[in-house]
Design a protein around this motif. Structure first.
Motif, PDB file in Angstrom:
ATOM      1  N   LEU A  35       0.861  -1.178   0.000  1.00  0.00           N
ATOM      2  CA  LEU A  35       0.000   0.000   0.000  1.00  0.00           C
ATOM      3  C   LEU A  35       0.896   1.226   0.000  1.00  0.00           C
ATOM      4  O   LEU A  35       1.705   1.433   0.905  1.00  0.00           O
ATOM      5  CB  LEU A  35      -0.913   0.010   1.226  1.00  0.00           C
ATOM      6  CG  LEU A  35      -1.827   1.234   1.346  1.00  0.00           C
ATOM      7  CD1 LEU A  35      -2.793   1.303   0.173  1.00  0.00           C
ATOM      8  CD2 LEU A  35      -2.580   1.203   2.656  1.00  0.00           C
ATOM      9  N   ASP A  36       0.776   2.037  -1.044  1.00  0.00           N
ATOM     10  CA  ASP A  36       1.620   3.214  -1.200  1.00  0.00           C
ATOM     11  C   ASP A  36       0.725   4.453  -1.203  1.00  0.00           C
ATOM     12  O   ASP A  36      -0.251   4.521  -1.948  1.00  0.00           O
ATOM     13  CB  ASP A  36       2.417   3.127  -2.497  1.00  0.00           C
ATOM     14  CG  ASP A  36       3.554   4.118  -2.548  1.00  0.00           C
ATOM     15  OD1 ASP A  36       3.602   5.012  -1.688  1.00  0.00           O
ATOM     16  OD2 ASP A  36       4.404   3.998  -3.446  1.00  0.00           O
ATOM     17  N   PHE A  37       1.067   5.431  -0.368  1.00  0.00           N
ATOM     18  CA  PHE A  37       0.256   6.634  -0.284  1.00  0.00           C
ATOM     19  C   PHE A  37       0.619   7.651  -1.358  1.00  0.00           C
ATOM     20  O   PHE A  37      -0.136   8.583  -1.597  1.00  0.00           O
ATOM     21  CB  PHE A  37       0.368   7.253   1.110  1.00  0.00           C
ATOM     22  CG  PHE A  37      -0.187   6.355   2.168  1.00  0.00           C
ATOM     23  CD1 PHE A  37      -1.550   6.158   2.269  1.00  0.00           C
ATOM     24  CD2 PHE A  37       0.640   5.679   3.038  1.00  0.00           C
ATOM     25  CE1 PHE A  37      -2.080   5.312   3.227  1.00  0.00           C
ATOM     26  CE2 PHE A  37       0.130   4.836   4.004  1.00  0.00           C
ATOM     27  CZ  PHE A  37      -1.236   4.648   4.094  1.00  0.00           C
ATOM     28  N   LEU A  38       1.754   7.490  -2.015  1.00  0.00           N
ATOM     29  CA  LEU A  38       2.155   8.330  -3.145  1.00  0.00           C
ATOM     30  C   LEU A  38       2.587   7.421  -4.298  1.00  0.00           C
ATOM     31  O   LEU A  38       3.767   7.345  -4.633  1.00  0.00           O
ATOM     32  CB  LEU A  38       3.305   9.259  -2.746  1.00  0.00           C
ATOM     33  CG  LEU A  38       2.966  10.330  -1.731  1.00  0.00           C
ATOM     34  CD1 LEU A  38       4.222  11.040  -1.275  1.00  0.00           C
ATOM     35  CD2 LEU A  38       1.978  11.322  -2.309  1.00  0.00           C
ATOM     36  N   PRO A  39       1.648   6.742  -4.929  1.00  0.00           N
ATOM     37  CA  PRO A  39       2.033   5.816  -5.996  1.00  0.00           C
ATOM     38  C   PRO A  39       2.475   6.567  -7.251  1.00  0.00           C
ATOM     39  O   PRO A  39       2.085   7.708  -7.484  1.00  0.00           O
ATOM     40  CB  PRO A  39       0.744   5.040  -6.259  1.00  0.00           C
ATOM     41  CG  PRO A  39      -0.337   5.978  -5.862  1.00  0.00           C
ATOM     42  CD  PRO A  39       0.208   6.766  -4.714  1.00  0.00           C
ATOM     43  N   VAL A  40       3.304   5.904  -8.053  1.00  0.00           N
ATOM     44  CA  VAL A  40       3.777   6.441  -9.321  1.00  0.00           C
ATOM     45  C   VAL A  40       2.988   5.748 -10.420  1.00  0.00           C
ATOM     46  O   VAL A  40       2.916   4.524 -10.455  1.00  0.00           O
ATOM     47  CB  VAL A  40       5.282   6.190  -9.504  1.00  0.00           C
ATOM     48  CG1 VAL A  40       5.765   6.773 -10.808  1.00  0.00           C
ATOM     49  CG2 VAL A  40       6.060   6.766  -8.335  1.00  0.00           C
ATOM     50  N   THR A  41       2.407   6.531 -11.326  1.00  0.00           N
ATOM     51  CA  THR A  41       1.628   5.970 -12.419  1.00  0.00           C
ATOM     52  C   THR A  41       2.490   5.906 -13.668  1.00  0.00           C
ATOM     53  O   THR A  41       3.088   6.903 -14.083  1.00  0.00           O
ATOM     54  CB  THR A  41       0.377   6.833 -12.698  1.00  0.00           C
ATOM     55  OG1 THR A  41      -0.377   6.946 -11.496  1.00  0.00           O
ATOM     56  CG2 THR A  41      -0.475   6.210 -13.777  1.00  0.00           C
ATOM     57  N   CYS A  42       2.562   4.741 -14.292  1.00  0.00           N
ATOM     58  CA  CYS A  42       3.330   4.562 -15.530  1.00  0.00           C
ATOM     59  C   CYS A  42       2.620   5.310 -16.654  1.00  0.00           C
ATOM     60  O   CYS A  42       1.411   5.148 -16.847  1.00  0.00           O
ATOM     61  CB  CYS A  42       3.448   3.073 -15.872  1.00  0.00           C
ATOM     62  SG  CYS A  42       4.340   2.757 -17.415  1.00  0.00           S
ATOM     63  N   SER A  43       3.353   6.126 -17.390  1.00  0.00           N
ATOM     64  CA  SER A  43       2.739   6.929 -18.448  1.00  0.00           C
ATOM     65  C   SER A  43       2.381   6.095 -19.672  1.00  0.00           C
ATOM     66  O   SER A  43       1.643   6.554 -20.530  1.00  0.00           O
ATOM     67  CB  SER A  43       3.680   8.069 -18.850  1.00  0.00           C
ATOM     68  OG  SER A  43       4.900   7.543 -19.296  1.00  0.00           O
ATOM     69  N   HIS A  44       2.884   4.873 -19.751  1.00  0.00           N
ATOM     70  CA  HIS A  44       2.599   4.030 -20.914  1.00  0.00           C
ATOM     71  C   HIS A  44       1.443   3.072 -20.663  1.00  0.00           C
ATOM     72  O   HIS A  44       0.509   2.988 -21.449  1.00  0.00           O
ATOM     73  CB  HIS A  44       3.847   3.255 -21.319  1.00  0.00           C
ATOM     74  CG  HIS A  44       4.987   4.142 -21.698  1.00  0.00           C
ATOM     75  ND1 HIS A  44       4.979   4.925 -22.821  1.00  0.00           N
ATOM     76  CD2 HIS A  44       6.153   4.400 -21.081  1.00  0.00           C
ATOM     77  CE1 HIS A  44       6.090   5.611 -22.899  1.00  0.00           C
ATOM     78  NE2 HIS A  44       6.824   5.310 -21.843  1.00  0.00           N
TER      79      HIS A  44
END
Length: 189
Positions: free
Chosen positions: A50-59
């Motif tokens: 569980l990550d409170f600042l997730p990184v979204t893949c742009s692809h």
């Protein structure tokens, strides 16, 4: 609804209002607010943190924790195969996709007006050190302007004696350094 009360220093019970009110977990649960609703789980099947600042893949638009994103970025299956070719007129990088002809992409870059030939000289023609035999390219990090003659030199030739400073050379040629000027002063008396 019962307002919670706080005890003051004098021992009196006073009602708490606004932000001073304690957090009521039951009331938050009634409204549908849950701590687990904040953030998202990592898309990596082995992690699922569980990550409170997730990184979204742009692809692929999946969300990852910061530790898993670095390894995912290199192996994302949706990443398009792109290459870069440098424009011979303006020295700028122009991207093109796999299967496209680089010459056509460069012609389109020049035709649209993105090409600026003045940029080529800014990129390739750098100032060089004026020291004897030194042709080191000068950048903002290694450039030094001589306080005596105003010439721009590299750090190695920053001293007036090492870059043939015109003022120092003229002083030595006339035989007038500090002591030479004192001798000439007393000789003129």
């Amino acid at each position: 609804k019962k307002i919670p009360r706080a005890t003051s220093f004098s021992g009196e019970q006073q009602p708490m209002e606004g932000r001073d009110r304690p957090i009521d977990a039951d009331a938050d649960a009634d409204r549908g607010v849950d701590v687990m609703d904040i953030g998202s789980h990592c898309s990596n099947e082995l992690c699922r943190q569980l990550d409170f600042l997730p990184v979204t893949c742009s692809h692929c638009h999946r969300q990852f924790c910061s530790a898993c994103y670095t390894s995912h970025r290199a192996s994302c299956a949706v990443v398009e195969d792109r290459s870069v070719v440098v424009c011979p007129m303006c020295a700028r990088g122009v991207t093109f996709k796999a299967g496209e002809d680089p010459n056509v992409v460069i012609e389109e870059h020049q035709r649209v007006g993105q090409c600026d030939p003045r940029n080529y000289s800014r990129v390739h023609e750098r100032k060089r050190c004026c020291g004897d035999g030194c042709r080191e390219k000068l950048t903002t990090v290694n450039a030094y302007v001589c306080k005596t003659c105003g010439q721009e030199t590299c750090v190695r030739h920053r001293f007036p004696e090492s870059h043939g400073c015109k003022a120092v050379v003229a002083r030595k040629a006339s035989g007038r350094g500090f002591f030479g000027s004192i001798k000439s002063f007393f000789a003129s008396l």
